[in-house]
Design a protein around this motif. Structure first.
Motif, PDB file in Angstrom:
ATOM      1  N   PRO A 174       0.820  -1.215   0.000  1.00  0.00           N
ATOM      2  CA  PRO A 174       0.000   0.000   0.000  1.00  0.00           C
ATOM      3  C   PRO A 174       0.852   1.262   0.000  1.00  0.00           C
ATOM      4  O   PRO A 174       1.930   1.299   0.594  1.00  0.00           O
ATOM      5  N   THR A 175       0.376   2.277  -0.702  1.00  0.00           N
ATOM      6  CA  THR A 175       1.041   3.583  -0.717  1.00  0.00           C
ATOM      7  C   THR A 175      -0.004   4.680  -0.575  1.00  0.00           C
ATOM      8  O   THR A 175      -1.173   4.499  -0.939  1.00  0.00           O
ATOM      9  N   ALA A 176       0.435   5.809  -0.057  1.00  0.00           N
ATOM     10  CA  ALA A 176      -0.480   6.923   0.174  1.00  0.00           C
ATOM     11  C   ALA A 176      -1.015   7.495  -1.134  1.00  0.00           C
ATOM     12  O   ALA A 176      -2.208   7.791  -1.256  1.00  0.00           O
ATOM     13  N   THR A 177      -0.131   7.659  -2.116  1.00  0.00           N
ATOM     14  CA  THR A 177      -0.577   8.248  -3.382  1.00  0.00           C
ATOM     15  C   THR A 177      -1.561   7.348  -4.107  1.00  0.00           C
ATOM     16  O   THR A 177      -2.504   7.824  -4.739  1.00  0.00           O
ATOM     17  N   GLU A 178      -1.349   6.029  -4.014  1.00  0.00           N
ATOM     18  CA  GLU A 178      -2.286   5.106  -4.659  1.00  0.00           C
ATOM     19  C   GLU A 178      -3.634   5.131  -3.958  1.00  0.00           C
ATOM     20  O   GLU A 178      -4.686   5.055  -4.597  1.00  0.00           O
ATOM     21  N   LEU A 179      -3.612   5.267  -2.631  1.00  0.00           N
ATOM     22  CA  LEU A 179      -4.862   5.354  -1.883  1.00  0.00           C
ATOM     23  C   LEU A 179      -5.643   6.605  -2.275  1.00  0.00           C
ATOM     24  O   LEU A 179      -6.865   6.553  -2.486  1.00  0.00           O
ATOM     25  N   LEU A 180      -4.966   7.728  -2.409  1.00  0.00           N
ATOM     26  CA  LEU A 180      -5.635   8.963  -2.814  1.00  0.00           C
ATOM     27  C   LEU A 180      -6.100   8.883  -4.264  1.00  0.00           C
ATOM     28  O   LEU A 180      -7.174   9.372  -4.616  1.00  0.00           O
ATOM     29  N   ARG A 181      -5.284   8.270  -5.117  1.00  0.00           N
ATOM     30  CA  ARG A 181      -5.654   8.161  -6.536  1.00  0.00           C
ATOM     31  C   ARG A 181      -6.908   7.325  -6.722  1.00  0.00           C
ATOM     32  O   ARG A 181      -7.772   7.651  -7.533  1.00  0.00           O
ATOM     33  N   ARG A 182      -7.014   6.251  -5.968  1.00  0.00           N
ATOM     34  CA  ARG A 182      -8.172   5.377  -6.115  1.00  0.00           C
ATOM     35  C   ARG A 182      -9.432   5.950  -5.473  1.00  0.00           C
ATOM     36  O   ARG A 182     -10.508   5.377  -5.619  1.00  0.00           O
ATOM     37  N   HIS A 183      -9.279   7.050  -4.741  1.00  0.00           N
ATOM     38  CA  HIS A 183     -10.446   7.749  -4.202  1.00  0.00           C
ATOM     39  C   HIS A 183     -10.679   9.072  -4.921  1.00  0.00           C
ATOM     40  O   HIS A 183     -11.414   9.925  -4.415  1.00  0.00           O
TER      41      HIS A 183
END
Length: 378
Positions: A174-183
């Motif tokens: 998990p990464t922070a940028t991927e979490l934000l991108r997917r939201h």
């Protein structure tokens, strides 16, 4: 007495155990370091991770055996101090010297595990009283073990559920940028806020369960790319970005989640005394977000409408927030041999999320085109 106190603090006491000279702490110090040295020499990453994952369950068994062995030796020394007042079934008096020690340990072992063989008979009131006491201790020890294992694995199972769910929301690892991108969709801020609420509760559960049972920290996730530490740090990274850049409900919840997650991270680091280890100084010089990754982070956030590089104040806030937890995370990562997540995920040739998003976009575009054709037909 030391075994009783250590077992009480480790199993029964629902708070962090205190004291430097504890059997459990000495056990982990003397076993985990050699284990990491052996694992570090393995060149195959998968085999190395599998080797590390065996330590948690194996150390639990060995710790229980160590407690049992110390109890046997302790009661055996009591019997020996009484002069080993036992007679075997043939009515022969116990001989002097080493034979007395062996008989005392044998009686202690059979009594602790409540075997009741009756082949060695005590012939003093003090020995009989001590045997009764040890039998009670043996029953209590078995009951504690039976109750201890389900509690551990239930806590482990609850921890892993959210980690598995994070895979679809923040990638693996998990990464922070991927979490934000997917939201980054319409209504995504609401979904992100709800996710942060869940992880605030998860961090509180980790704080409660892993402080009481630190051995759970050594239990690793089912997949090599996942771990409780990487998930916790990924959430802290996400909260750091939201606090630094965004304003609104998500930013407010990010502050609450950040405080709880950081609390759990630092308290767990204190359990293993990471600030006193050499890795604490070494890891302080390691930057998790170098200039190259910071540039990629800006690109991803820019595509989402979050400006970081263009706002020096936001970049400074991000750096300040990172300093509150990163050194603790890096030291704990070094100690547990659990890698931390990157800020920006590495590009993958086969990204299931990108593929599914593309298919969904194509389906939506096809539906819109179909509606337009129908309108023109009318």
């Amino acid at each position: 007495m030391a075994v009783f106190v250590d077992a009480f603090q480790t199993i029964i006491l629902p708070r962090r155990a205190t004291g430097r000279f504890r059997i459990t702490r000495f056990f982990f110090i003397t076993t985990w370091h050699p284990w990491t040295v052996i694992g570090g020499r393995m060149k195959n990453a998968r085999a190395r991770e599998q080797f590390y994952s065996a330590y948690g369950p194996l150390s639990l068994i060995l710790l229980l055996l160590l407690w049992a062995l110390l109890l046997i030796v302790g009661f055996g020394m009591f019997y020996f101090a009484l002069g080993t007042p036992f007679t075997d079934v043939m009515g022969v008096q116990t001989a002097a010297g080493l034979s007395k020690v062996r008989t005392a340990l044998y009686v202690s072992g059979t009594t602790l595990f409540t075997l009741g063989l009756g082949d060695v008979v005590p012939h003093s009131m003090a020995a009989r009283t001590l045997i009764i006491c040890e039998s009670g201790v043996g029953l209590g020890f078995v009951a504690l073990v039976i109750g201890y294992l389900p509690v551990l694995y239930q806590a482990f199972s609850r921890r892993e559920v959210n980690i598995a769910l994070l895979d679809a929301r923040a990638g693996s690892p998990p990464t922070a940028t991927e979490l934000l991108r997917r939201h980054g969709f319409e209504g995504g801020d609401v979904a992100l806020t709800e996710l942060l609420v869940e992880w605030e509760k998860w961090a509180a559960e980790i704080l409660e369960s892993h402080i009481s049972y630190p051995i759970l920290c050594f239990y690793r996730s089912q997949h090599d790319s996942q771990s409780w530490l990487s998930a916790l740090v990924a959430i802290l990274d996400t909260c750091s970005l939201l606090i630094s850049v965004l304003e609104g409900p998500a930013s407010r919840q990010a502050q609450l989640t950040f405080v709880m997650a950081r609390h759990a991270l630092i308290d767990l680091g204190n359990v293993f005394h990471v600030q006193e280890q050499r890795a604490w100084t070494i890891q302080s010089a390691v930057d998790r977000l170098p200039e190259s990754d910071f540039g990629r982070l800006c690109e991803v956030l820019g595509d989402m409408g979050l400006r970081l590089c263009g706002d020096q104040a936001s970049a400074d806030r991000l750096r300040t927030v990172r300093e509150l937890y990163e050194q603790h995370a890096k030291a704990l990562s070094q100690y547990l041999r659990m890698p931390l997540p990157a800020w920006v995920p590495a590009k993958k040739e086969k990204d299931q999320w990108t593929l599914l998003t593309k298919l969904r976009t194509e389906a939506e575009a096809g539906r819109v085109a179909s509606l337009l054709r129908n309108e023109r037909g009318h």
